[in-house]
Design an enzyme around this catalytic site. Structure first.
Site, mmCIF file in Angstrom:
data_model
loop_
_atom_site.group_PDB
_atom_site.id
_atom_site.type_symbol
_atom_site.label_atom_id
_atom_site.label_comp_id
_atom_site.label_asym_id
_atom_site.label_seq_id
_atom_site.Cartn_x
_atom_site.Cartn_y
_atom_site.Cartn_z
ATOM 1 N N ASP A 82 0.757 -1.149 -0.020
ATOM 2 C CA ASP A 82 0.110 0.212 -0.028
ATOM 3 C C ASP A 82 0.910 1.248 0.147
ATOM 4 O O ASP A 82 0.486 2.269 -0.568
ATOM 5 C CB ASP A 82 -1.124 0.116 1.199
ATOM 6 C CG ASP A 82 -2.049 -0.858 1.023
ATOM 7 O OD1 ASP A 82 -2.253 -1.434 -0.147
ATOM 8 O OD2 ASP A 82 -2.995 -0.877 1.733
ATOM 9 N N GLY A 83 1.717 1.268 0.704
ATOM 10 C CA GLY A 83 2.826 2.370 0.693
ATOM 11 C C GLY A 83 3.320 2.776 -0.534
ATOM 12 O O GLY A 83 3.532 4.022 -0.925
ATOM 13 N N TYR A 194 -4.490 4.379 9.658
ATOM 14 C CA TYR A 194 -4.481 4.981 11.170
ATOM 15 C C TYR A 194 -5.486 5.354 11.807
ATOM 16 O O TYR A 194 -5.714 5.183 12.994
ATOM 17 C CB TYR A 194 -3.485 6.076 10.768
ATOM 18 C CG TYR A 194 -2.681 6.682 12.035
ATOM 19 C CD1 TYR A 194 -2.789 6.122 13.238
ATOM 20 C CD2 TYR A 194 -1.673 7.829 11.957
ATOM 21 C CE1 TYR A 194 -2.142 6.811 14.297
ATOM 22 C CE2 TYR A 194 -0.846 8.186 13.063
ATOM 23 C CZ TYR A 194 -1.332 7.761 14.259
ATOM 24 O OH TYR A 194 -0.602 8.016 15.230
ATOM 25 N N SER A 195 -6.353 5.955 11.140
ATOM 26 C CA SER A 195 -7.703 6.445 11.758
ATOM 27 C C SER A 195 -8.425 5.290 12.586
ATOM 28 O O SER A 195 -8.766 5.283 13.715
ATOM 29 C CB SER A 195 -8.625 6.900 10.589
ATOM 30 O OG SER A 195 -9.978 7.473 11.282
#
Length: 306
Positions: A82-83, A194-195
């Site tokens: 994904d990065g 992250y959320s």
């Protein structure tokens, strides 16, 4: 039934079979093994009279092909996870170049195909059997000065031992002042990153807007907040003794100002979607990021198997 002619990724106009992809641009993970995938891509390109180059990424020292500009490519291939796909989406966004995420290692939310099936995926794209997936972003500014765009999230976080205070306002109306580790503002796509890890909501596909989630708030009651796509968020930061740092999609950015404005931006980048792609919510379940209640799991184990 006769299939429709393939569509050019550049113009959207019908093109002869096999001519839609003439130049492929690679964005490569800095350390994952990609040699086998590169061989598959090279073999496909040779058979279809296409060229392969590598898109230069700041700070990336790994070289696997001759350099090429993203704007000169018909398709960008993100080889990694994904990065890597996020980096490729940012590289392709200014000139609307679509990105095909190729998983080299773990399967992510932005990768459409595993490395073993990259030749099949290229054939699907070349013959027009794909859908452009619109990827939203977050426009970040200090006052009127643009800072950058995030695809997943914008994070304000303490940079030392002391807490920071972040005031969160929606359309210039104060929502809350939060003392703690900071706040993460996510897109619908980034809401499962992250959320979510910080206890924020997941915005289902089709939902637009932003999710603002406090990070380890110290007291008070500040639930995560979801805004509409036409709203803007204003974050006013009191960095305290330890200071604060700012991140866009995990990349640290240097900001001297104490106030950020964040706006939702539709159709920032384009991700290739193939017919076999799993729904995003299914992907969360398959990866164990969303789990059923233990009582339900226990009940299902008791049920007879057919």
């Amino acid at each position: 039934m006769r299939e429709p002619p393939p569509v050019s990724v550049r113009s959207g106009q019908p093109v002869p079979p096999g001519s839609a992809l003439r130049r492929l641009g690679l964005v490569v993970h800095p350390s994952r093994p990609v040699e086998r995938v590169l061989e598959e891509i090279g073999a496909w390109a040779s058979a279809h009279d296409a060229t392969v180059g590598q898109v230069a990424i700041p700070g990336q020292t790994r070289r696997v092909a001759d350099p090429v500009e993203a704007a000169a490519c018909d398709l960008l291939l993100a080889l990694g996870g994904d990065g890597t796909a996020l980096i490729a989406l940012h590289a392709g966004a200014p000139t609307s170049r679509p990105v095909l995420g190729v998983a080299c290692g773990s399967i992510g939310m932005l990768t459409s195909v595993s490395g073993e099936r990259v030749a099949w995926a290229l054939e699907e794209v070349a013959t027009g059997r794909w859908t452009p997936g619109a990827v939203s972003g977050l426009d970040v500014a200090c006052g009127e000065a643009p800072v950058g765009v995030a695809i997943n999230d914008v994070v304000v976080i303490r940079d030392g031992p002391a807490q920071i205070i972040v005031s969160i306002a929606v359309d210039d109306v104060l929502y809350a002042q939060v003392a703690g580790d900071g706040v993460v503002v996510a897109t619908a796509l980034g809401s499962s990153a992250y959320s979510m890890a910080a206890g924020g909501p997941i915005l289902a596909p089709g939902a637009e807007g932003m999710a603002a989630t406090p990070l380890a708030p110290h007291g008070g009651s500040v639930p995560p907040l979801v805004t509409g796509n036409a709203s803007h968020l204003t974050l006013t930061i009191e960095p305290g003794y330890g200071g604060a740092r700012y991140e866009l999609d995990g990349r640290r950015i240097a900001i001297d100002e104490r106030q950020l404005k964040v706006r939702h931006r539709r159709d920032y980048a384009t991700l290739v979607t193939l017919a076999e792609d799993e729904p995003r919510l299914t992907g969360l379940r398959q990866r164990g990021l969303v789990l059923d209640s233990p009582r339900v799991l226990a009940r299902d184990r008791r049920l007879p198997r057919e």
